[in-house]
Scaffold this active site. Structure first.
Site, PDB file in Angstrom:
ATOM      1  CG  HIS A  15      -0.360  -0.013   2.514  1.00  0.00           C
ATOM      2  ND1 HIS A  15      -0.029   1.150   3.168  1.00  0.00           N
ATOM      3  CD2 HIS A  15       0.031  -1.026   3.331  1.00  0.00           C
ATOM      4  CE1 HIS A  15       0.525   0.853   4.333  1.00  0.00           C
ATOM      5  NE2 HIS A  15       0.572  -0.467   4.455  1.00  0.00           N
ATOM      6  CG  LEU A  16       0.773   6.215  -0.087  1.00  0.00           C
ATOM      7  CD1 LEU A  16       1.160   6.258  -1.555  1.00  0.00           C
ATOM      8  CD2 LEU A  16      -0.212   7.314   0.229  1.00  0.00           C
TER       9      LEU A  16
END
Length: 87
Positions: A15-16
């Site tokens: 994810h980010l």
């Protein structure tokens, strides 16, 4: 060109935050750095490209490094993934 496969251990995949950490590490090197995940190829120096690969926990990716510092780049990225990408 050098290659190595690793398993993503992060519970939520790339994810980010871990994608950003991976990109920050990749940007340190002059080599062209990509990875293959499933049927996707992603530029390891681009957060959007890494996020677009949709890598989940337990997925195997293969880093492909090509350039003057390819050996060092591959080692650093594999170590980064194995260390959990900050999680």
């Amino acid at each position: 060109m050098v290659k190595e496969k690793v398993i993503i251990k992060n519970p939520t995949g790339l994810h980010l935050r871990p994608a950003g950490i991976l990109c920050k590490e990749a940007i340190k090197f002059k080599s062209i750095i990509h990875f293959q995940a499933k049927d996707n190829t992603a530029n390891a120096k681009s957060v959007l490209s890494v996020l677009g690969a949709c890598v989940k926990c337990g997925d195997q990716i293969e880093f492909i490094c090509e350039g003057e510092d390819e050996e060092e780049a591959l080692k650093a990225l594999v170590n980064c993934v194995n260390a959990g990408l900050g999680e």
